[in-house]
Design a protein around this motif. Structure first.
Motif, PDB file in Angstrom:
ATOM      1  N   ALA A  14      -5.704 -20.204  40.966  1.00  0.00           N
ATOM      2  CA  ALA A  14      -6.021 -21.074  39.830  1.00  0.00           C
ATOM      3  C   ALA A  14      -5.402 -22.456  39.977  1.00  0.00           C
ATOM      4  O   ALA A  14      -6.042 -23.469  39.684  1.00  0.00           O
ATOM      5  N   SER A  15      -4.165 -22.519  40.451  1.00  0.00           N
ATOM      6  CA  SER A  15      -3.448 -23.793  40.431  1.00  0.00           C
ATOM      7  C   SER A  15      -3.419 -24.504  41.775  1.00  0.00           C
ATOM      8  O   SER A  15      -3.406 -25.726  41.823  1.00  0.00           O
ATOM      9  N   ALA A  49       0.559 -20.256  28.733  1.00  0.00           N
ATOM     10  CA  ALA A  49      -0.421 -21.337  28.893  1.00  0.00           C
ATOM     11  C   ALA A  49       0.131 -22.468  29.767  1.00  0.00           C
ATOM     12  O   ALA A  49      -0.641 -23.250  30.327  1.00  0.00           O
ATOM     13  N   TYR A  50       1.471 -22.546  29.870  1.00  0.00           N
ATOM     14  CA  TYR A  50       2.090 -23.615  30.678  1.00  0.00           C
ATOM     15  C   TYR A  50       2.528 -23.111  32.051  1.00  0.00           C
ATOM     16  O   TYR A  50       3.350 -23.733  32.726  1.00  0.00           O
ATOM     17  N   ALA A  51       2.001 -21.944  32.429  1.00  0.00           N
ATOM     18  CA  ALA A  51       2.398 -21.340  33.713  1.00  0.00           C
ATOM     19  C   ALA A  51       1.179 -21.175  34.610  1.00  0.00           C
ATOM     20  O   ALA A  51       0.077 -20.969  34.106  1.00  0.00           O
ATOM     21  N   PRO A  52       1.378 -21.260  35.945  1.00  0.00           N
ATOM     22  CA  PRO A  52       0.243 -20.995  36.842  1.00  0.00           C
ATOM     23  C   PRO A  52      -0.199 -19.537  36.712  1.00  0.00           C
ATOM     24  O   PRO A  52       0.630 -18.651  36.510  1.00  0.00           O
ATOM     25  N   ASN A 100     -10.919 -24.477  43.632  1.00  0.00           N
ATOM     26  CA  ASN A 100     -10.802 -25.289  42.412  1.00  0.00           C
ATOM     27  C   ASN A 100     -10.652 -26.772  42.753  1.00  0.00           C
ATOM     28  O   ASN A 100     -11.225 -27.638  42.082  1.00  0.00           O
ATOM     29  N   ALA A 101      -9.884 -27.055  43.808  1.00  0.00           N
ATOM     30  CA  ALA A 101      -9.658 -28.457  44.188  1.00  0.00           C
ATOM     31  C   ALA A 101     -10.981 -29.121  44.574  1.00  0.00           C
ATOM     32  O   ALA A 101     -11.273 -30.250  44.134  1.00  0.00           O
ATOM     33  N   VAL A 102     -11.794 -28.410  45.364  1.00  0.00           N
ATOM     34  CA  VAL A 102     -13.087 -28.978  45.792  1.00  0.00           C
ATOM     35  C   VAL A 102     -14.001 -29.168  44.573  1.00  0.00           C
ATOM     36  O   VAL A 102     -14.621 -30.229  44.399  1.00  0.00           O
ATOM     37  N   LEU A 103     -14.046 -28.147  43.716  1.00  0.00           N
ATOM     38  CA  LEU A 103     -14.906 -28.253  42.530  1.00  0.00           C
ATOM     39  C   LEU A 103     -14.458 -29.387  41.608  1.00  0.00           C
ATOM     40  O   LEU A 103     -15.278 -30.081  41.018  1.00  0.00           O
ATOM     41  N   ARG A 104     -13.127 -29.588  41.547  1.00  0.00           N
ATOM     42  CA  ARG A 104     -12.598 -30.690  40.729  1.00  0.00           C
ATOM     43  C   ARG A 104     -12.997 -32.030  41.328  1.00  0.00           C
ATOM     44  O   ARG A 104     -13.455 -32.934  40.617  1.00  0.00           O
ATOM     45  N   ASP A 105     -12.845 -32.144  42.652  1.00  0.00           N
ATOM     46  CA  ASP A 105     -13.186 -33.396  43.329  1.00  0.00           C
ATOM     47  C   ASP A 105     -14.671 -33.730  43.194  1.00  0.00           C
ATOM     48  O   ASP A 105     -15.059 -34.899  43.129  1.00  0.00           O
ATOM     49  N   LEU A 106     -15.489 -32.694  43.174  1.00  0.00           N
ATOM     50  CA  LEU A 106     -16.934 -32.917  43.033  1.00  0.00           C
ATOM     51  C   LEU A 106     -17.342 -33.188  41.582  1.00  0.00           C
ATOM     52  O   LEU A 106     -18.509 -33.424  41.290  1.00  0.00           O
ATOM     53  N   GLY A 107     -16.356 -33.097  40.700  1.00  0.00           N
ATOM     54  CA  GLY A 107     -16.637 -33.339  39.279  1.00  0.00           C
ATOM     55  C   GLY A 107     -17.313 -32.166  38.598  1.00  0.00           C
ATOM     56  O   GLY A 107     -17.856 -32.297  37.500  1.00  0.00           O
ATOM     57  N   LEU A 108     -17.271 -31.002  39.246  1.00  0.00           N
ATOM     58  CA  LEU A 108     -17.916 -29.830  38.651  1.00  0.00           C
ATOM     59  C   LEU A 108     -16.978 -29.048  37.736  1.00  0.00           C
ATOM     60  O   LEU A 108     -17.400 -28.179  36.987  1.00  0.00           O
TER      61      LEU A 108
END
Lengths: 413, 314
Positions: free
Chosen positions: B151-152, A234-237, B157-165
């Motif tokens: 995922a990281s 859970a703490y890993a990418p 994900n970055a765009v969706l996060r910035d858009l608040g989605l």
């Protein structure tokens, strides 16, 4: 007239020389596929060893080829099955039995009798036996290591963890996913080494998923250990393979990495501001998980001349000089006394690496049917591991399903 | 003096050597010209198919193909795979993957074809650009989307996060609930240009006079599409859909390079299952049995589809 004769004689001589030359300089080329040809640290050792070998045996050339680890065993299996094995056979030792079981590897007992290997190699060399015959020379037995970023621990006001619970707490404290900072880098995608990650928690806790000749995945101690591994993930990418996990650690983006001691060589590639913070230590488990890593073999189908040349190469790799140089790369060499007291004093990390290797418990299954079909075992365990990463299914349920599937697909009796 | 041969028995009428008719000669020539192609088909398609069917009927786990082919015939491979839950799961995944990519790719391809049929600046240049996804190898497509959907560190994900989605990152390829969608996106991206090009070619063959007549009759744009455009493009478009469905049904590289059939079998299609059986478990017999089942399914699909096509255009 005489000039025509002279010209004709010259042409004849050149033609004769051209025809005879290949015979005079005929070289034996040994094929040597490995996954370590580009691995920082150990690849330099291989290249130096090959150069020294080619200098000693000028009529032999070694053709080392890089094959990605994730594809290595598959490629070797296809080559052996097609009757085209490599001349120098380098294998992950956990897969040795599935090759030996097919009769693809040459028994080495007679050759070994003429060397000091039986007297100077550790008891782990017995892993190279199949059907009562020694069919390989162990190149490395190791203990799993904890690599950590000291600065990140200091920033979180934490020390180096001494127990699995400490470790999980430190991972949690140093994770901030929104900033791309993670407590741990580990394998979180389908990869052959996923089994090693999970087994480290199981064997490290003192449990075992194979007990008394039976599968033991439903044992509460195994379930608890696997739960620990699951929490750590859970703490890993997510979606990370072993190469990416190492890179994240080297880049200073994660606090911890569990891996083999050979990663020490890769730390040299860290950015200058990160490198001083990257440290190595023992895993915070009561038992050190480890095992046989890789080994060298001869293929039964290789022609006699090449077999002899390949055996000379293996003997050279096992010689005191090259074992010492191997140990200095950070990989524990099997030969007794490969490192001197002066070497250990000059390289403190080598002491912890060798201490952990000496007390490591084998994390690979030792039951014959699983050894012979390790790939099937690893595939099913990996599938369950991915189920635990990607679904909320309870650990006990996943492990019970795994036990049922293994019993059906890979019966032990 | 008797004439020579006067008492000889009446001769049987001499059969005239029949000259081959023009049709027979043409047929013989046609077979002769076809022979190299037929030979190539027999060698390159017929022989491997024969070997696969043979292999599927040889039960037993043998790593060397020669050992496997020496096993006696039996039905154990088919019994084993038909009782495997993984096979039915893979059938389901293959159906979802095929339809899930075919329908959006077809719609996107059709829309782009209609767009590029109109005149606008830089149309030629954009049309060439449009072909690029189709030319990119599947593995490269996978790697690109793996990074975009990481995922990281992924841009999506970055765009969706910035858009608040998004509140927390989604592990698109690692979460069992999103993995199939994640492998569908690159597949659709790679396959829609094929539809665009095919439909665009068909659109260009529709006479402009038909549209003029339709407009004179007061047809709306939708009616023009329904009664002029669609009948003009339906044949090539449906054929392209059939071909694309077959390619997607046996797709391997995009899925294997991105998820390897995981997580926990969530994207394991029949193609991936065959690979796993053959090259991870080294059960070539059962892998061949699954291959034969895939072939039978594809053949059945083609036969049914061709019937629909024939009925449509009869």
């Amino acid at each position: 007239m005489s000039s025509i004769l002279t010209r004709a004689a010259t042409v004849a001589l050149v033609a004769a020389a051209t025809l005879v030359a290949p015979e005079l300089h005929a070289q034996t080329t040994l094929e040597f596929p490995t996954w370590q040809a580009e691995e920082p640290g150990v690849s330099t050792w291989w290249k130096d060893l090959i150069a020294a070998y080619e200098k000693r045996y000028p009529d032999v050339k070694i053709n080392m080829q890089q094959v990605a680890f994730a594809q290595f065993v598959k490629q070797m299996t296809v080559r052996f099955a097609a009757g085209n094995p490599p001349d120098i056979v380098h294998l992950p030792s956990r897969d040795f039995a599935s090759f030996a079981d097919q009769g693809w590897l040459e028994p080495l007992d007679e050759r070994l009798k003429r060397t000091d290997i039986p007297a100077t190699w550790p008891p782990l060399q017995s892993e190279m036996q199949w059907n009562g015959k020694t069919q390989g020379v162990l190149l490395m037995g190791y203990g799993g290591m904890l690599f950590y970023n000291d600065q990140k621990l200091k920033d979180a006001k934490l020390g180096v963890p001494k127990s699995p619970d400490d470790w999980l707490a430190a991972m949690k404290a140093t994770t901030d996913a929104s900033k791309g900072q993670f407590g741990l880098a580990t394998i979180t995608a389908e990869h052959p080494n996923m089994v090693v990650e999970m087994a480290s928690w199981v064997i490290g806790s003192g449990a075992d998923w194979l007990k008394g000749g039976n599968y033991n995945f439903t044992d509460p101690a195994v379930v608890k250990a696997v739960d620990g591994w699951r929490q750590s993930v859970a703490y890993a990418p997510k979606g990370t393979n072993s190469a990416t996990a190492r890179q994240l650690f080297v880049d200073g983006k994660v606090t911890f990495l569990r891996d083999g001691p050979w990663v020490w060589g890769a730390l040299g590639k860290a950015p200058p501001d990160v490198r001083p913070n990257l440290k190595i230590g023992a895993l915070p488990f009561p038992v050190t998980p480890g095992g046989v890593s890789n080994s060298l073999h001869l293929a039964t189908k290789t022609e006699a001349k090449k077999k002899e040349a390949a055996w000379n190469f293996i003997q050279m790799a096992a010689s005191p000089e090259w074992q010492s140089r191997y140990a200095l790369t950070g990989s524990p060499a099997p030969r007794k006394g490969a490192l001197t007291a002066a070497d250990l004093a000059a390289n403190p990390h080598l002491k912890v690496i060798n201490d952990e290797a000496a007390k490591a418990h084998n994390l690979f299954p030792e039951v014959q049917p699983v050894r012979a079909q390790y790939n099937d075992f690893a595939t099913l365990v990996t599938k369950s591991a991915m189920r635990m990463i990607s679904t909320p299914d309870p650990t006990s349920k996943v492990l019970a399903d795994l036990q049922a599937e293994l019993t059906r697909e890979l019966p032990l009796k | 003096m008797r004439a020579i041969g006067a008492d000889a028995a009446p001769r049987a009428p001499v059969r005239e050597r029949r000259r081959p008719t023009l049709k027979a000669a043409e047929q013989r020539l046609a077979w002769l010209l076809l022979a190299p192609a037929l030979l190539a088909i027999a060698l390159l398609i017929g022989w491997p198919l024969y070997v696969i069917v043979q292999m599927s009927a040889r039960p037993g786990k043998a790593l060397a193909i020669s050992q496997l082919m020496a096993q006696p015939f039996g039905t154990a491979n088919f019994e084993r795979v038909l009782h495997q839950p993984a096979l039915w799961q893979a059938f389901g995944h293959s159906a979802v993957y095929t339809l899930g990519s075919l329908i959006p790719a077809f719609i996107a391809g059709l829309l782009f074809a209609l767009l590029f049929h109109r005149s606008f600046p830089a149309r030629r240049w954009l049309r060439s650009m449009l072909l690029l996804p189709w030319a990119v190898p599947g593995v490269v497509v996978s790697v690109t989307f793996l990074w975009m959907l990481d995922a990281s560190y992924g841009v999506v994900n970055a765009v969706l996060r910035d858009l608040g989605l998004l509140a927390t990152d989604i592990a698109w390829f690692v979460d069992a609930r999103t993995a199939m969608a994640a492998v569908l996106v690159p597949t659709i991206w790679k396959s829609f240009p094929f539809f665009t090009i095919t439909i665009l070619a068909a659109l260009q063959s529709i006479p402009e006079t038909l549209y003029e007549a339709a407009r004179v009759d007061g047809a709306t744009p939708l009616q023009q599409f329904r009664h002029v455009t669609w009948p003009g493009i339906a044949g090539p478009a449906l054929l392209a859909a059939l071909l694309n469905a077959l390619w997607t049904f046996r797709e391997f590289d995009i899925i294997y390079a991105s998820t390897r059939g995981g997580p926990a079998g969530a994207t394991e299609t029949l193609g991936i299952l065959v690979y796993r059986e053959a090259f991870e478990s080294f059960r070539f017999g059962t892998a061949a049995a699954i291959g034969v089942l895939m072939l039978a399914t594809a053949t059945l699909f083609v036969v049914l589809f061709m019937r629909v096509l024939k009925r449509e255009f009869a």
